[in-house]
Design an enzyme around this catalytic site. Structure first.
Site, mmCIF file in Angstrom:
data_model
loop_
_atom_site.group_PDB
_atom_site.id
_atom_site.type_symbol
_atom_site.label_atom_id
_atom_site.label_comp_id
_atom_site.label_asym_id
_atom_site.label_seq_id
_atom_site.Cartn_x
_atom_site.Cartn_y
_atom_site.Cartn_z
ATOM 1 N N SER A 14 0.794 -1.224 0.000
ATOM 2 C CA SER A 14 0.000 0.000 0.000
ATOM 3 C C SER A 14 0.829 1.278 0.000
ATOM 4 C CB SER A 14 -0.963 0.021 1.189
ATOM 5 O OG SER A 14 -0.271 0.219 2.398
ATOM 6 N N LYS A 55 0.449 4.162 6.837
ATOM 7 C CA LYS A 55 -0.203 5.044 5.861
ATOM 8 C C LYS A 55 0.284 6.468 6.051
ATOM 9 C CE LYS A 55 -3.245 1.970 4.245
ATOM 10 N NZ LYS A 55 -2.503 0.768 4.527
#
Length: 151
Positions: free
Chosen positions: A70, A107
């Site tokens: 990600s 993230k």
């Protein structure tokens, strides 16, 4: 955003809990071009101490292995080692280790229109909007990433 203490629910080893040797490694005084070749200089600059370079706040620094894709557009790849400092205050755009309802995630913080998002850096993944009904905490800010090219 609430910060989480590093020992809550984690299997990690604190940097300050290890007996780390400080090793100075020689470093060339010139940069290495990633384009056309350039003549190498025949002298070395002062050695660099990787411990001091990578761990600015050793007592609040932890390392994590990355799993997943990600964050590939941020240059953080599956199998990388990230260095996380939980003493730093998070800011918009920082890459963080977050905990959402007991699940860890790596993230980028993104604040927009008064809302907080955890943004992946891979267009195949969708941002996560952090809502009031989520139990969300920041574990720390990523300060460095170490890539391993040969295993």
């Amino acid at each position: 955003m609430e910060k989480i203490e590093p020992t809550q629910g984690l299997k990690i080893t604190p940097i300050n809990g290890l007996e780390l040797k400080k090793i100075s490694i020689p470093i060339l005084s010139s940069k290495v071009p990633a384009g056309f070749p350039s003549p190498a200089e025949s002298f070395l600059d002062d050695p660099i101490n990787l411990h001091d370079f990578l761990f600015k706040n050793p007592s609040s620094t932890y390392c994590f292995w990355v799993e997943g894709a990600s964050m590939i557009e941020a240059g953080i790849l599956d199998g990388d080692l990230v260095i996380c400092d939980y003493s730093l205050e998070p800011h918009n755009g920082d890459i963080v280790v977050g905990v959402i309802d007991g699940e860890f995630t790596l993230k980028q913080i993104h604040v927009s229109s008064g809302k907080l998002y955890l943004k992946p850096r891979n267009e195949k993944f969708k941002p996560i909007e952090i809502t009031e009904n989520m139990n969300f905490k920041i574990h720390g800010i990523i300060t460095n990433t170490i890539h391993t090219f040969r295993k």
